[in-house]
Design a protein around this motif. Structure first.
Motif, PDB file in Angstrom:
ATOM      1  N   ALA A 148      32.219 -46.850   4.248  1.00 30.21           N
ATOM      2  CA  ALA A 148      32.560 -48.271   4.299  1.00 30.21           C
ATOM      3  C   ALA A 148      33.633 -48.463   5.364  1.00 30.21           C
ATOM      4  O   ALA A 148      34.686 -47.816   5.303  1.00 30.21           O
ATOM      5  CB  ALA A 148      33.066 -48.751   2.939  1.00 30.21           C
ATOM      6  N   GLN A 152      34.700 -53.909   5.463  1.00 29.40           N
ATOM      7  CA  GLN A 152      34.545 -53.901   4.003  1.00 29.40           C
ATOM      8  C   GLN A 152      35.845 -53.534   3.302  1.00 29.40           C
ATOM      9  O   GLN A 152      35.830 -53.256   2.102  1.00 29.40           O
ATOM     10  CB  GLN A 152      33.471 -52.890   3.589  1.00 29.40           C
ATOM     11  N   TYR A 154      37.165 -50.866   3.565  1.00 28.93           N
ATOM     12  CA  TYR A 154      36.947 -49.456   3.246  1.00 28.93           C
ATOM     13  C   TYR A 154      36.474 -49.243   1.798  1.00 28.93           C
ATOM     14  O   TYR A 154      36.695 -48.177   1.230  1.00 28.93           O
ATOM     15  CB  TYR A 154      38.219 -48.644   3.500  1.00 28.93           C
ATOM     16  N   VAL A 156      33.176 -49.124  -0.817  1.00 28.96           N
ATOM     17  CA  VAL A 156      31.723 -49.059  -0.880  1.00 28.96           C
ATOM     18  C   VAL A 156      31.185 -50.028  -1.928  1.00 28.96           C
ATOM     19  O   VAL A 156      31.898 -50.421  -2.851  1.00 28.96           O
ATOM     20  CB  VAL A 156      31.224 -47.637  -1.182  1.00 28.96           C
ATOM     21  N   THR A 157      29.931 -50.380  -1.778  1.00 25.40           N
ATOM     22  CA  THR A 157      29.276 -51.290  -2.719  1.00 25.40           C
ATOM     23  C   THR A 157      28.260 -50.531  -3.559  1.00 25.40           C
ATOM     24  O   THR A 157      27.826 -49.420  -3.212  1.00 25.40           O
ATOM     25  CB  THR A 157      28.554 -52.415  -1.968  1.00 25.40           C
ATOM     26  N   GLN A 160      25.184 -49.731  -1.530  1.00 26.76           N
ATOM     27  CA  GLN A 160      25.305 -48.525  -0.703  1.00 26.76           C
ATOM     28  C   GLN A 160      25.130 -47.262  -1.552  1.00 26.76           C
ATOM     29  O   GLN A 160      24.478 -46.300  -1.123  1.00 26.76           O
ATOM     30  CB  GLN A 160      26.665 -48.490  -0.017  1.00 26.76           C
TER      31      GLN A 160
END
Length: 399
Positions: A148, A152, A154, A156-157, A160
């Motif tokens: 990320a 973003q 940094y 994550v989603t 992802q």
């Protein structure tokens, strides 16, 4: 003459800690008389509070502390850790679910050893702390980076993570606040990730070592607080190092389901046995004593955080997301790459960090230590005067 016996292939493949390497180089140059300002060290510059030191001194007068004690830690310390976990992570645990370790790093190592089997894939949000991928490999696991970037913050989603998941995925590393970025996941983001892990039966190893160092009203919500049901597949890692300026005391811990903790305790019984008892007594004092000095450390870090973000943002080509936790900034410096500086073409942050050390006598850690190139990690765990002086050198270098 016979051939020299071969060394371990596994250990030969493990890289030295990049952060410790940069810090050691900076200290070596300082010892040689160079006026190096280092942003490399991941440790507070404050002295351990005196009442903690006094507790250690008192422990030296008790001969019981000169003997072996339970490998999993002093019972009274594990009870204090349980109380801290309920208070800060929202999880009620018994002392039997806790192993006291030689710093948080040993807890991280043992957590992977307890839940990762050969060939298992471990999802590793990047940027990541440099030890995680090596600890995964030492458990014969396969780190799978999920990156990320600064856009973003940094973080994550779930999308992802789901894209990276395969039928070999067994474990997720979750860190909030983050080293190296200082990013803090919102309660909603934490809940979504914990629910996703619960749905797919994925272990979570959650490093909470910076959970008490947050700013601007942010709070580090634990995955087990966000989704209590995930506690049965979560190992929490923590310690006294960062909050109480106790990095050298080497006291951390891991918390999790009884079966996993039993495996880790068995490993530790052969690996190190009990943590130094004097240090354990000091950690007990830290957790049960006044939190005023620890809060003072946090407020001082907050002042430095605001200062370093403001100063770094003055440099053209440098983008600095505002961190909400820990004591690091992680600027995007891609605007400085692909150019010549002081007669040298600079294409990577490895090259950039070398240039900065040689030309400005400032030590920073390149992004390659934590994932992709294009970033630098700077710790603001140093005095304000030095902090500003180092940034002034960078401004002069990249003017």
């Amino acid at each position: 003459m016979s051939e020299t016996p071969r060394l371990s292939r596994k250990l030969s493949a493990i890289a030295e800690s990049a952060t410790l390497k940069v810090d050691a180089k900076a200290k070596s140059l300082q010892a040689a008389g160079r006026p190096v300002i280092s942003y490399a060290a991941g440790e507070p510059d404050f002295a351990t509070p005196q009442f903690i030191v006094d507790a250690a001194a008192a422990a030296l007068q008790d001969p019981a502390n000169f003997r072996y004690t339970p490998a999993a830690g002093l019972p009274v310390l594990r009870e204090a850790i349980a109380a801290k976990t309920l208070r800060d992570s929202g999880l009620e645990v018994s002392a039997g679910q806790i192993v006291v370790t030689n710093g948080g790093k040993q807890a991280v190592y043992q957590a992977f050893q307890a839940v990762v089997n050969p060939g298992d894939e471990v999802l590793l949000p990047a940027p990541y702390w440099t030890t995680y991928p090596e600890a995964i490999r030492l458990a014969d696991g396969v780190p799978v980076e999920v990156f990320a970037d600064a856009s973003q913050d940094y973080k994550v989603t779930v999308a992802q993570l789901e894209d990276a998941r395969t039928d070999r995925t067994t474990t997720l590393v979750f860190v909030s606040p983050s080293n190296p970025t200082g990013a803090v996941y919102t309660p909603e983001e934490t809940r979504a990730i914990a629910e996703w892990a619960l749905e797919h039966g994925i272990w979570i190893i959650s490093d909470e070592i910076y959970q008490n160092l947050t700013y601007d009203g942010a709070r580090a919500t634990s995955v087990v607080e966000a989704v209590p049901e995930v506690a049965g597949q979560t190992i929490l890692v923590n310690g006294v190092a960062k909050t109480y300026a106790m990095t050298g005391w080497r006291v951390g811990w891991m918390i999790g389901p009884a079966a996993a903790i039993k495996l880790a305790a068995n490993l530790q019984s052969h690996l190190t046995s009990n943590v130094n008892n004097i240090a354990q007594r000091a950690a007990l004092a830290a957790l049960t004593g006044s939190q005023d000095e620890a809060e003072g450390f946090r407020r001082a870090f907050d002042v430095r955080r605001r200062l370093i973000v403001e100063e770094l943002s003055r440099i053209p080509g440098v983008t600095v997301p505002r961190p909400l936790g820990a004591f690091y900034v992680y600027p995007d410096v891609t605007g400085l790459l692909g150019r010549e500086w002081r007669g040298r073409r600079i294409d990577t942050t490895l090259e950039l960090a070398d240039l900065i050390l040689e030309e400005a006598e400032v030590a920073v850690v390149p992004g390659e230590a934590f994932g992709p190139s294009g970033y630098l990690r700077l710790s603001y765990a140093l005095g304000e005067d030095q902090l500003v002086a180092g940034i002034r050198r960078l401004e002069a270098l990249f003017a």
